[in-house]
Design a protein around this motif. Sequence first.
Motif, PDB file in Angstrom:
ATOM      1  N   LEU A 256     105.469  89.096   5.236  1.00  0.00           N
ATOM      2  CA  LEU A 256     104.199  89.083   5.900  1.00  0.00           C
ATOM      3  C   LEU A 256     103.139  88.149   5.622  1.00  0.00           C
ATOM      4  O   LEU A 256     102.979  87.376   4.679  1.00  0.00           O
ATOM      5  CB  LEU A 256     103.769  90.333   5.313  1.00  0.00           C
TER       6      LEU A 256
ATOM      7  N   ASP B  21     104.992  82.631  16.364  1.00  0.00           N
ATOM      8  CA  ASP B  21     104.593  83.699  15.355  1.00  0.00           C
ATOM      9  C   ASP B  21     103.680  84.840  16.088  1.00  0.00           C
ATOM     10  O   ASP B  21     102.724  84.160  16.563  1.00  0.00           O
ATOM     11  CB  ASP B  21     103.960  83.067  14.248  1.00  0.00           C
ATOM     12  N   ALA B  23     102.465  87.529  14.688  1.00  0.00           N
ATOM     13  CA  ALA B  23     101.763  88.490  13.761  1.00  0.00           C
ATOM     14  C   ALA B  23     100.219  87.906  13.612  1.00  0.00           C
ATOM     15  O   ALA B  23     100.146  86.369  13.524  1.00  0.00           O
ATOM     16  CB  ALA B  23     102.492  88.518  12.367  1.00  0.00           C
ATOM     17  N   ARG B  24      99.293  88.638  13.384  1.00  0.00           N
ATOM     18  CA  ARG B  24      98.072  88.278  13.017  1.00  0.00           C
ATOM     19  C   ARG B  24      98.033  87.919  11.201  1.00  0.00           C
ATOM     20  O   ARG B  24      98.816  88.859  10.813  1.00  0.00           O
ATOM     21  CB  ARG B  24      97.089  89.389  13.087  1.00  0.00           C
ATOM     22  N   THR B  71      99.244  93.384  12.454  1.00  0.00           N
ATOM     23  CA  THR B  71     100.377  93.626  13.288  1.00  0.00           C
ATOM     24  C   THR B  71     101.438  94.568  12.839  1.00  0.00           C
ATOM     25  O   THR B  71     101.749  94.282  11.557  1.00  0.00           O
ATOM     26  CB  THR B  71     101.071  92.121  13.617  1.00  0.00           C
ATOM     27  N   HIS B  72     101.639  95.399  13.442  1.00  0.00           N
ATOM     28  CA  HIS B  72     102.408  96.548  12.876  1.00  0.00           C
ATOM     29  C   HIS B  72     103.294  97.368  13.802  1.00  0.00           C
ATOM     30  O   HIS B  72     103.062  97.240  15.062  1.00  0.00           O
ATOM     31  CB  HIS B  72     101.538  97.723  11.937  1.00  0.00           C
ATOM     32  N   MET B 236      99.215  92.459  18.393  1.00  0.00           N
ATOM     33  CA  MET B 236     100.214  91.266  18.059  1.00  0.00           C
ATOM     34  C   MET B 236      99.251  90.003  18.732  1.00  0.00           C
ATOM     35  O   MET B 236      98.249  89.994  19.151  1.00  0.00           O
ATOM     36  CB  MET B 236     101.303  91.646  18.954  1.00  0.00           C
ATOM     37  N   LEU B 253     112.429  91.209  14.998  1.00  0.00           N
ATOM     38  CA  LEU B 253     111.464  92.006  14.123  1.00  0.00           C
ATOM     39  C   LEU B 253     112.294  92.906  13.253  1.00  0.00           C
ATOM     40  O   LEU B 253     113.198  93.532  13.529  1.00  0.00           O
ATOM     41  CB  LEU B 253     110.537  92.770  15.079  1.00  0.00           C
ATOM     42  N   PRO B 265     103.528  97.190   8.503  1.00  0.00           N
ATOM     43  CA  PRO B 265     103.062  95.886   8.998  1.00  0.00           C
ATOM     44  C   PRO B 265     104.429  95.066   9.144  1.00  0.00           C
ATOM     45  O   PRO B 265     105.455  95.169   8.574  1.00  0.00           O
ATOM     46  CB  PRO B 265     102.612  95.342   7.699  1.00  0.00           C
ATOM     47  N   ARG B 267     106.072  91.130  10.776  1.00  0.00           N
ATOM     48  CA  ARG B 267     106.017  89.829  11.374  1.00  0.00           C
ATOM     49  C   ARG B 267     106.886  89.526  12.622  1.00  0.00           C
ATOM     50  O   ARG B 267     107.781  88.774  12.315  1.00  0.00           O
ATOM     51  CB  ARG B 267     105.981  88.826  10.282  1.00  0.00           C
TER      52      ARG B 267
END
Lengths: 275, 275, 275, 275
Positions: A256, B21, B23-24, B71-72, B236, B253, B265, B267
């Motif tokens: 993460l 990537d 993810a935030r 991001t989840h 995202m 994922l 959460p 990534r």
Amino acid sequence: MTITGIDPLLAAVRGGLTVYDLARPLFVGMPQSPNHPAYWRTLPRRHGDRVRGDGGSAANDMLVMGTHVGTHIDALAHVSHDGLLHGGADAQLACREGGYPDHGVHTIEPMFRRGVLLDIPRLGRPCPGGYEITPADLELAESTQSTPVGPGDVVLIRSGWGRHFDDPDRTRYLGHDTGVPGIGEAGAYWLAERGVHAAGADTIAFERLGPGRGHSSLPAHRVLLVEAGIYLIETMALEELAAVGVHEFTFVLAPLPLHGATGSPVRPLAVVGGA
Amino acid sequence: MTITGIDPLLAAVRGGLTVYDLARPLFVGMPQSPNHPAYWRTLPRRHGDRVRGDGGSAANDMLVMGTHVGTHIDALAHVSHDGLLHGGADAQLACREGGYPDHGVHTIEPMFRRGVLLDIPRLGRPCPGGYEITPADLELAESTQSTPVGPGDVVLIRSGWGRHFDDPDRTRYLGHDTGVPGIGEAGAYWLAERGVHAAGADTIAFERLGPGRGHSSLPAHRVLLVEAGIYLIETMALEELAAVGVHEFTFVLAPLPLHGATGSPVRPLAVVGGA
Amino acid sequence: MTITGIDPLLAAVRGGLTVYDLARPLFVGMPQSPNHPAYWRTLPRRHGDRVRGDGGSAANDMLVMGTHVGTHIDALAHVSHDGLLHGGADAQLACREGGYPDHGVHTIEPMFRRGVLLDIPRLGRPCPGGYEITPADLELAESTQSTPVGPGDVVLIRSGWGRHFDDPDRTRYLGHDTGVPGIGEAGAYWLAERGVHAAGADTIAFERLGPGRGHSSLPAHRVLLVEAGIYLIETMALEELAAVGVHEFTFVLAPLPLHGATGSPVRPLAVVGGA
Amino acid sequence: MTITGIDPLLAAVRGGLTVYDLARPLFVGMPQSPNHPAYWRTLPRRHGDRVRGDGGSAANDMLVMGTHVGTHIDALAHVSHDGLLHGGADAQLACREGGYPDHGVHTIEPMFRRGVLLDIPRLGRPCPGGYEITPADLELAESTQSTPVGPGDVVLIRSGWGRHFDDPDRTRYLGHDTGVPGIGEAGAYWLAERGVHAAGADTIAFERLGPGRGHSSLPAHRVLLVEAGIYLIETMALEELAAVGVHEFTFVLAPLPLHGATGSPVRPLAVVGGA
């Protein structure tokens, strides 16, 4: 634009993959080090607590945890020696506004790498509490399995201690009194010399812990995280992989992006194509 | 044992991958819904707080957060309608000892699937706050990009709203007053009919939110999570993927195995081989 | 307006008070029940992390804890029996939106009441683990001390077990294997018949725990919280009070107004005037 | 042993007390500074989740919060200036193992002191956002009320801003754009010269905040916490006390003994005897 059918990765995916889950489930009461905030998950809202006029309802969670609980990865920010982090940064100055911007877990790139499982008990060497896995053990596993370890690989070392994770006595896996098996300083240098990218184990602290010693001395952490810049992955689930005899695979892990954190819970995977 | 060189996945990895990537980053103060516990990360211990006799020191974190922040992914346990979860289970009875053992995020298998980005702004259709992305929009993206959506795919719908994530006004991205673009009920049925495995977007709630309406009605959540059993991925980061024009990829994922949780959460990654 | 000098309370305060602290300090690693989220306190910001232009700097904390850790009070919402709370409310329906609006700790009025310490070991009756303090013990303490217990009083029962709170073995105070001394069902009925307002003890669960039994049966909780509506105060520090022989005092306690909560950490005080 | 009837404090208690609650309730979503971890309370276990064989069931909570949310007290550890805490200690060195052992909130003695409410709006001086309450205002209140402030007192300054605490717009009370009324540097020196023990207000930051300025400059914090060693109590509920015209009382406050913490949530009380 990528053209369908040309991408060899997508072709491999279409050809079928077997995915081995290397993460332990996260649940309240699971074995974990008392040095870190315990894992808690609760439901602030359950279904039925608040139903919208259209009949919809949402449930949600609150998580509280350390970043070194459950299956997790250690970032370079986690350990310092003589006041220095990997690369020589001053460990105290490296902390800015409550995080480690240059050494945090957000700096670890997602991994798609060759993975090798070195299965020590399979060699006929049971690893009792406090047993130090030696370079000779590692090399015997390498050669017996025909899986030489090379630069950039991710190496997972199985001691078999993971069988205690589900013990009703939650302190068994921690092994405070018994010690825990794992590599020591010598094994760490062996990994560093091979140039591995990351290393994991089926124990809570990756390396050998002496009986009754706790975490009073962690030489492999020093060698790998501080001297060599090699990430550590702890509390892995390696039993299934060992049971099916998969020793080489594609290792996939994406921490993460916890900005500035010293570690992250992760769900590492061992993936085999052409299944 | 797998023989090196035979595994097509490992061969693809060796051939070179480009990893995007999606993810935030997670940081204190990031935009998130006030319905969920805010993300906090602190360091209970910093380097220098406690130095062992051998010169070693460890820093560690405490995390507090909801499972629907950053991001989840939404598990099937997240949403019910008329008292039922996907598959018809009673939503209240499905909760046992504070979790959802049958519908929790731990039941989501790690994903290695064909991914498709449907980039709506690229069609010349800017998506202002409250704009509903229609099936016609989705089909135009599909055909323009030559990326037909099929069963088992993961579809990511870009509205361009993600550009507000870094706005100094942390409420901009939430879009309470402006609304937020996204698909509505019609778009959800379109995805369900295509048989996708999961769907994601660059917004906080995946679907369209009307100006000033908040989360008062979430029809796409109902259609996808409750009726169709399709997972949703929110908040995202799709800007980079769009900028380089990658519309088809391997989507990877692996949620954290948070036993019984309504979400996790994550990534997510878009990976392209043969780079 | 109150005229200075007329208020007898303020006059008593001016006459001098001796304040005995009945709370244990809250610190990471303190003994507490594993049934509740552990106490953690960290500093998200320390001095020096962010210094304003004028030279000012602030440090702050994050707390994570259960409401039944450290010295705490149990609200009526905490325990039910056969599905009912005190007063006969349905325990499941009494929970609304994740809290107990009618039975929560916010409904407990601040206490300024006559307090009585019943000091059992002082009678020459040591209370080993698992010892049940009987009504005869309570009455002997009452009469020996000349402190009859009456309606509305707060009664604190000292077993002496509190001496284990600071034991380096953090499990000693919990007494899982040894049991813990305290009153049982008979003592609870004795307190209920006297009409006390609240009752406290120097142990983690207020009542007797049998060796190896844990919290499998808590009859005094049932009698006091459910049947009689008497609040319980646990993990109190009673050693100082006993050492100086103060058996009657003004008992002062004000729970945090945690809306809907089942309990609250508290700092109870025994105050003596005319010092 | 204390003899019943001799203790003037207990006699005052028996004579009847009126207790005014000066704490705001703690609930999820309450107004609080974004600089501190938000208050969250959830129920990990509700009644019915796990019922023992004997019919008993327990519900419990998990709390997450900063120590400067809700009604709270600032310890001397909270603020430093030019790198120094009150008394001249180096603010960075004062932090040991993640806490402030010498300046933490656990060092604040429970308070039973003369309390004075200085009610500024009652003077016909409404206090709009950003209004600075001056020494002249404080003195006018003192004399009008016939409640001179003296050494050791606890002084509560009411601006009337507390009426916004329950505003549906949760940002109203914070007053970022409007500013918040309160004393400034001059008022702080006035309090310090009077030798007060602690000072409180009905606002989130105790002192005046300029419109749009946030917490960029906090001179009263510097004067009181750093220079004078006077504790601050924030987010107090003073409306009821003002409505009934009680300006002098016994002030009672006992912080939680959070070892090493920079503050604590509290439930302060104003108590009047002879009721």
